[in-house]
Design a protein around this motif. Structure first.
Motif, PDB file in Angstrom:
ATOM      1  N   VAL A 159       0.858  -1.149  -0.043  1.00  0.00           N
ATOM      2  CA  VAL A 159      -0.059   0.148   0.156  1.00  0.00           C
ATOM      3  C   VAL A 159       0.970   1.175   0.105  1.00  0.00           C
ATOM      4  CG1 VAL A 159      -2.006   1.089   1.063  1.00  0.00           C
ATOM      5  CG2 VAL A 159      -1.769  -1.282   1.263  1.00  0.00           C
ATOM      6  N   PRO A 160       1.346   1.583  -1.337  1.00  0.00           N
ATOM      7  CA  PRO A 160       2.546   2.582  -1.269  1.00  0.00           C
ATOM      8  C   PRO A 160       2.144   4.111  -0.793  1.00  0.00           C
ATOM      9  CG  PRO A 160       2.336   1.596  -3.561  1.00  0.00           C
ATOM     10  CD  PRO A 160       1.066   0.884  -2.351  1.00  0.00           C
ATOM     11  N   LYS A 161       0.903   4.379  -0.775  1.00  0.00           N
ATOM     12  CA  LYS A 161       0.440   5.703   0.093  1.00  0.00           C
ATOM     13  C   LYS A 161       0.706   5.798   1.364  1.00  0.00           C
ATOM     14  CE  LYS A 161      -2.864   7.223  -3.331  1.00  0.00           C
ATOM     15  NZ  LYS A 161      -4.413   7.685  -3.656  1.00  0.00           N
ATOM     16  N   MET A 162       0.890   4.649   2.270  1.00  0.00           N
ATOM     17  CA  MET A 162       1.240   4.528   3.605  1.00  0.00           C
ATOM     18  C   MET A 162       2.622   4.945   3.846  1.00  0.00           C
ATOM     19  SD  MET A 162      -1.593   3.669   5.442  1.00  0.00           S
ATOM     20  CE  MET A 162      -0.590   2.849   7.032  1.00  0.00           C
ATOM     21  N   GLY A 163       3.453   5.147   2.960  1.00  0.00           N
ATOM     22  CA  GLY A 163       4.835   5.428   2.977  1.00  0.00           C
ATOM     23  C   GLY A 163       5.238   6.866   2.786  1.00  0.00           C
ATOM     24  N   VAL A 164       4.149   7.956   2.058  1.00  0.00           N
ATOM     25  CA  VAL A 164       4.329   9.103   1.772  1.00  0.00           C
ATOM     26  C   VAL A 164       4.857   9.972   3.081  1.00  0.00           C
ATOM     27  CG1 VAL A 164       2.107   9.938   2.101  1.00  0.00           C
ATOM     28  CG2 VAL A 164       3.550  11.040   0.454  1.00  0.00           C
TER      29      VAL A 164
ATOM     30  N   LYS B 188       2.856  19.242  15.452  1.00  0.00           N
ATOM     31  CA  LYS B 188       1.535  19.884  14.876  1.00  0.00           C
ATOM     32  C   LYS B 188       1.152  19.576  13.458  1.00  0.00           C
ATOM     33  CE  LYS B 188      -0.636  24.265  14.965  1.00  0.00           C
ATOM     34  NZ  LYS B 188      -0.670  25.700  15.353  1.00  0.00           N
ATOM     35  N   HIS B 189       2.465  19.804  12.654  1.00  0.00           N
ATOM     36  CA  HIS B 189       2.164  19.465  11.216  1.00  0.00           C
ATOM     37  C   HIS B 189       1.820  18.225  10.927  1.00  0.00           C
ATOM     38  CE1 HIS B 189       4.299  19.652   6.902  1.00  0.00           C
ATOM     39  NE2 HIS B 189       3.061  19.523   6.797  1.00  0.00           N
ATOM     40  N   ALA B 190       2.617  17.009  11.556  1.00  0.00           N
ATOM     41  CA  ALA B 190       2.162  15.712  11.373  1.00  0.00           C
ATOM     42  C   ALA B 190       0.941  15.331  11.620  1.00  0.00           C
ATOM     43  CB  ALA B 190       3.351  14.954  12.153  1.00  0.00           C
ATOM     44  N   LYS B 191       0.548  15.658  12.976  1.00  0.00           N
ATOM     45  CA  LYS B 191      -0.802  15.404  13.270  1.00  0.00           C
ATOM     46  C   LYS B 191      -1.814  15.874  12.462  1.00  0.00           C
ATOM     47  CE  LYS B 191      -3.444  14.588  17.684  1.00  0.00           C
ATOM     48  NZ  LYS B 191      -4.874  14.836  17.204  1.00  0.00           N
ATOM     49  N   ALA B 192      -1.662  17.178  12.118  1.00  0.00           N
ATOM     50  CA  ALA B 192      -2.745  17.818  11.023  1.00  0.00           C
ATOM     51  C   ALA B 192      -2.915  16.940   9.877  1.00  0.00           C
ATOM     52  CB  ALA B 192      -2.392  19.363  11.015  1.00  0.00           C
ATOM     53  N   VAL B 193      -1.835  16.446   9.456  1.00  0.00           N
ATOM     54  CA  VAL B 193      -1.687  15.836   7.968  1.00  0.00           C
ATOM     55  C   VAL B 193      -2.725  14.476   8.203  1.00  0.00           C
ATOM     56  CG1 VAL B 193      -0.306  14.448   6.593  1.00  0.00           C
ATOM     57  CG2 VAL B 193       0.320  17.034   7.108  1.00  0.00           C
ATOM     58  N   LEU B 194      -2.149  13.771   9.210  1.00  0.00           N
ATOM     59  CA  LEU B 194      -2.635  12.492   9.593  1.00  0.00           C
ATOM     60  C   LEU B 194      -4.149  12.165  10.126  1.00  0.00           C
ATOM     61  CD1 LEU B 194       0.838  10.793  10.905  1.00  0.00           C
ATOM     62  CD2 LEU B 194      -0.077  10.253   8.660  1.00  0.00           C
ATOM     63  N   ASP B 195      -4.321  13.152  10.841  1.00  0.00           N
ATOM     64  CA  ASP B 195      -5.767  13.339  11.246  1.00  0.00           C
ATOM     65  C   ASP B 195      -6.679  13.951  10.062  1.00  0.00           C
ATOM     66  OD1 ASP B 195      -4.855  11.903  13.518  1.00  0.00           O
ATOM     67  OD2 ASP B 195      -5.317  13.668  14.843  1.00  0.00           O
ATOM     68  N   GLY B 196      -6.405  14.310   9.260  1.00  0.00           N
ATOM     69  CA  GLY B 196      -6.983  14.981   8.148  1.00  0.00           C
ATOM     70  C   GLY B 196      -7.092  14.036   6.787  1.00  0.00           C
ATOM     71  N   PRO B 197      -7.780  14.845   5.724  1.00  0.00           N
ATOM     72  CA  PRO B 197      -8.025  13.875   4.566  1.00  0.00           C
ATOM     73  C   PRO B 197      -6.721  13.059   3.989  1.00  0.00           C
ATOM     74  CG  PRO B 197      -8.800  16.186   4.301  1.00  0.00           C
ATOM     75  CD  PRO B 197      -8.012  16.128   5.663  1.00  0.00           C
ATOM     76  N   ILE B 198      -5.656  13.670   4.306  1.00  0.00           N
ATOM     77  CA  ILE B 198      -4.489  12.944   3.607  1.00  0.00           C
ATOM     78  C   ILE B 198      -4.181  11.710   4.422  1.00  0.00           C
ATOM     79  CG2 ILE B 198      -2.040  13.098   3.326  1.00  0.00           C
ATOM     80  CD1 ILE B 198      -2.194  15.966   2.905  1.00  0.00           C
ATOM     81  N   GLY B 199      -4.649  11.791   5.580  1.00  0.00           N
ATOM     82  CA  GLY B 199      -4.389  10.567   6.415  1.00  0.00           C
ATOM     83  C   GLY B 199      -5.295   9.478   5.953  1.00  0.00           C
TER      84      GLY B 199
ATOM     85  N   GLU C 240      -6.812   9.129   2.996  1.00  0.00           N
ATOM     86  CA  GLU C 240      -6.435   8.691   1.729  1.00  0.00           C
ATOM     87  C   GLU C 240      -5.429   7.591   1.776  1.00  0.00           C
ATOM     88  OE1 GLU C 240      -4.799  10.339  -2.431  1.00  0.00           O
ATOM     89  OE2 GLU C 240      -5.287  11.802  -0.874  1.00  0.00           O
ATOM     90  N   MET C 241      -4.339   8.060   2.725  1.00  0.00           N
ATOM     91  CA  MET C 241      -3.063   6.845   2.906  1.00  0.00           C
ATOM     92  C   MET C 241      -4.151   5.447   3.541  1.00  0.00           C
ATOM     93  SD  MET C 241      -0.461   9.425   4.628  1.00  0.00           S
ATOM     94  CE  MET C 241       0.510   8.131   5.348  1.00  0.00           C
ATOM     95  N   THR C 242      -4.764   5.577   4.404  1.00  0.00           N
ATOM     96  CA  THR C 242      -5.400   4.343   4.788  1.00  0.00           C
ATOM     97  C   THR C 242      -6.502   3.668   3.977  1.00  0.00           C
ATOM     98  OG1 THR C 242      -6.799   5.402   6.544  1.00  0.00           O
ATOM     99  CG2 THR C 242      -4.543   4.858   7.135  1.00  0.00           C
ATOM    100  N   ASP C 243      -7.015   4.377   3.019  1.00  0.00           N
ATOM    101  CA  ASP C 243      -8.151   3.881   2.414  1.00  0.00           C
ATOM    102  C   ASP C 243      -8.088   2.367   1.868  1.00  0.00           C
ATOM    103  OD1 ASP C 243      -9.937   5.899   2.907  1.00  0.00           O
ATOM    104  OD2 ASP C 243      -9.422   6.761   0.876  1.00  0.00           O
ATOM    105  N   GLU C 244      -6.855   1.914   1.505  1.00  0.00           N
ATOM    106  CA  GLU C 244      -6.712   0.665   0.779  1.00  0.00           C
ATOM    107  C   GLU C 244      -6.290  -0.273   1.611  1.00  0.00           C
ATOM    108  OE1 GLU C 244      -4.385   0.744  -2.809  1.00  0.00           O
ATOM    109  OE2 GLU C 244      -4.307   2.882  -2.756  1.00  0.00           O
TER     110      GLU C 244
ATOM    111  N   GLU D 258       1.641  15.365  -6.156  1.00  0.00           N
ATOM    112  CA  GLU D 258       0.612  16.143  -5.667  1.00  0.00           C
ATOM    113  C   GLU D 258       0.558  15.731  -4.172  1.00  0.00           C
ATOM    114  OE1 GLU D 258      -4.190  17.125  -6.225  1.00  0.00           O
ATOM    115  OE2 GLU D 258      -3.019  15.308  -7.607  1.00  0.00           O
ATOM    116  N   MET D 259       0.542  14.684  -3.658  1.00  0.00           N
ATOM    117  CA  MET D 259       0.276  14.249  -2.185  1.00  0.00           C
ATOM    118  C   MET D 259       1.310  14.962  -1.329  1.00  0.00           C
ATOM    119  SD  MET D 259      -0.743  10.564  -1.044  1.00  0.00           S
ATOM    120  CE  MET D 259      -1.534  10.397   0.645  1.00  0.00           C
ATOM    121  N   VAL D 260       2.664  15.204  -1.711  1.00  0.00           N
ATOM    122  CA  VAL D 260       3.876  15.755  -1.086  1.00  0.00           C
ATOM    123  C   VAL D 260       3.566  17.124  -1.039  1.00  0.00           C
ATOM    124  CG1 VAL D 260       6.200  16.238  -1.363  1.00  0.00           C
ATOM    125  CG2 VAL D 260       5.380  13.632  -1.659  1.00  0.00           C
TER     126      VAL D 260
END
Length: 349
Positions: free
Chosen positions: A117-122, A133-144, A146-150, A339-341
């Motif tokens: 599941v490559p998106k888990m590594g981004v 703060k940056h990490a938590k905002a990313v992972l608790d939001g839409p990007i996080g 998207e990473m776990t959807d698969e 785009e994700m980065v």
């Protein structure tokens, strides 16, 4: 006389019929109540939670102080939680496989699943995340999300919460204060492509191995250095066999609390709600502990004799420049990655 006998007989018949109907009604009502009570009674389960961290690591502190008591309380005692820390149910690969297969109900791996599941590594791309703060905002939001959807479809596991491992640094048995110091350094990295590639980009000789083998490898001088957040250096006792820490903060590593999908499907709605609410409180607490513990962990390690090296601007720029080819090859392999980065970078601005 016959007339009265007939009347009494009719009255008796009517009374008997009404009594029988009442009995059936009460019985039906009783069966309904019984079925309703039985249907609402949750089945009892024991949940094993596996991880590779020492017992005093923020992950296990948060599991013990938040997740376990909250799950048991909120589920009304129908769910019991057993915590298996410090590789008791195997290293990361073993317990993650156990969760996938259902022999272990829950686990807290790193991004071991990113090969499938490559998106888990981004999120672990080098020098991408600025702070907690940056990490938590990313992972608790839409990007996080998207990473776990698969994950459920590909590996049969359901994601409950993102947590923090921390910012990765290099602990070593000698000072690493310049790019030249990486040359010839036998550096342990997790057996994950992004970390192996990162170590090589910095100029080190990379030795991939699981966390469970690192202490012995350093003690026996099979490797000179290893890569991990300093919380792991403290909780795993690496200060006994290492002398220096380079505060490179070259990458951020999260953990993810997962549950076997088939087991999750067995839980009632009430039990799922109990687990989800407990998972959120546990995760928020673990993030808080991980961030707050950095300075106290640093003080502890310094008192144990470890010397901290803070890279100057020149050294930091050189490290960041050395890993840029990793992004170029990453974007070629995964067209969605750029785009994700960029989204992750923008969220840190």
């Amino acid at each position: 006389m016959k007339k009265w006998s007939m009347i009494l007989a009719i009255v008796f018949m009517i009374t008997t019929i009404l009594a029988a109907c009442g009995s059936k009604s009460d019985q039906a009502s009783g069966n309904k109540d019984s079925k309703g009570s039985e249907g609402s009674k949750d089945q009892s389960f024991t949940i094993k939670v596996a991880n590779y961290y020492a017992i005093d690591h923020p992950q296990n502190v948060a599991l013990k102080e938040k997740f376990k008591p909250l799950v048991e309380e909120k589920s009304g005692g129908t769910l019991k939680v057993e915590i298996y820390e410090n590789n008791k149910l195997g290293g990361e690969k073993e317990f993650y496989t156990g969760v996938r297969n259902g022999t272990i109900e829950m686990g807290i791996p790193g991004m071991i699943m990113q090969a499938d599941v490559p998106k888990m590594g981004v999120i672990e791309r080098p020098f991408l995340v600025k702070d907690f703060k940056h990490a938590k905002a990313v992972l608790d939001g839409p990007i996080g999300k998207e990473m776990t959807d698969e994950l459920a479809e590909v590996h049969g596991v359901h994601t409950l919460a993102w947590t923090a491992n921390g910012f990765r640094m290099v602990s070593s048995n000698r000072e690493v204060a310049s790019m030249d110091d990486f040359k010839g350094l036998r550096l342990r990295m997790p057996n994950t492509p992004v970390f192996v590639e990162l170590g090589k980009a910095l100029g080190a000789n990379v030795s991939p191995m699981p966390l469970s083998e690192v202490f012995t490898a350093m003690e026996q001088k099979v490797v000179d250095a290893q890569d991990n957040p300093i919380g792991v250096v403290k909780s795993s006792g690496f200060y006994e066999v290492q002398t220096h820490i380079l505060e490179s903060r070259h990458g951020f590593t999260p953990n993810v609390l997962i549950v076997n999908q088939a087991f999750w499907n067995k839980l009632s709605d009430n039990q799922k709600k109990a687990v989800e609410e407990a998972a959120k409180e546990y995760a928020d607490y673990e993030w808080k502990l991980s961030e707050e513990n950095y300075e106290s962990d640093k003080k502890f390690l310094a008192e144990k004799g470890m010397k901290f090296v803070t890279p100057n601007e020149k050294f930091l720029n050189e490290m960041e420049k050395s890993v840029q080819p990793m992004y170029e090859s990453y974007y070629k392999e995964y067209p969605w990655a750029k785009e994700m980065v960029e989204k992750i970078k923008q969220q840190g601005n």
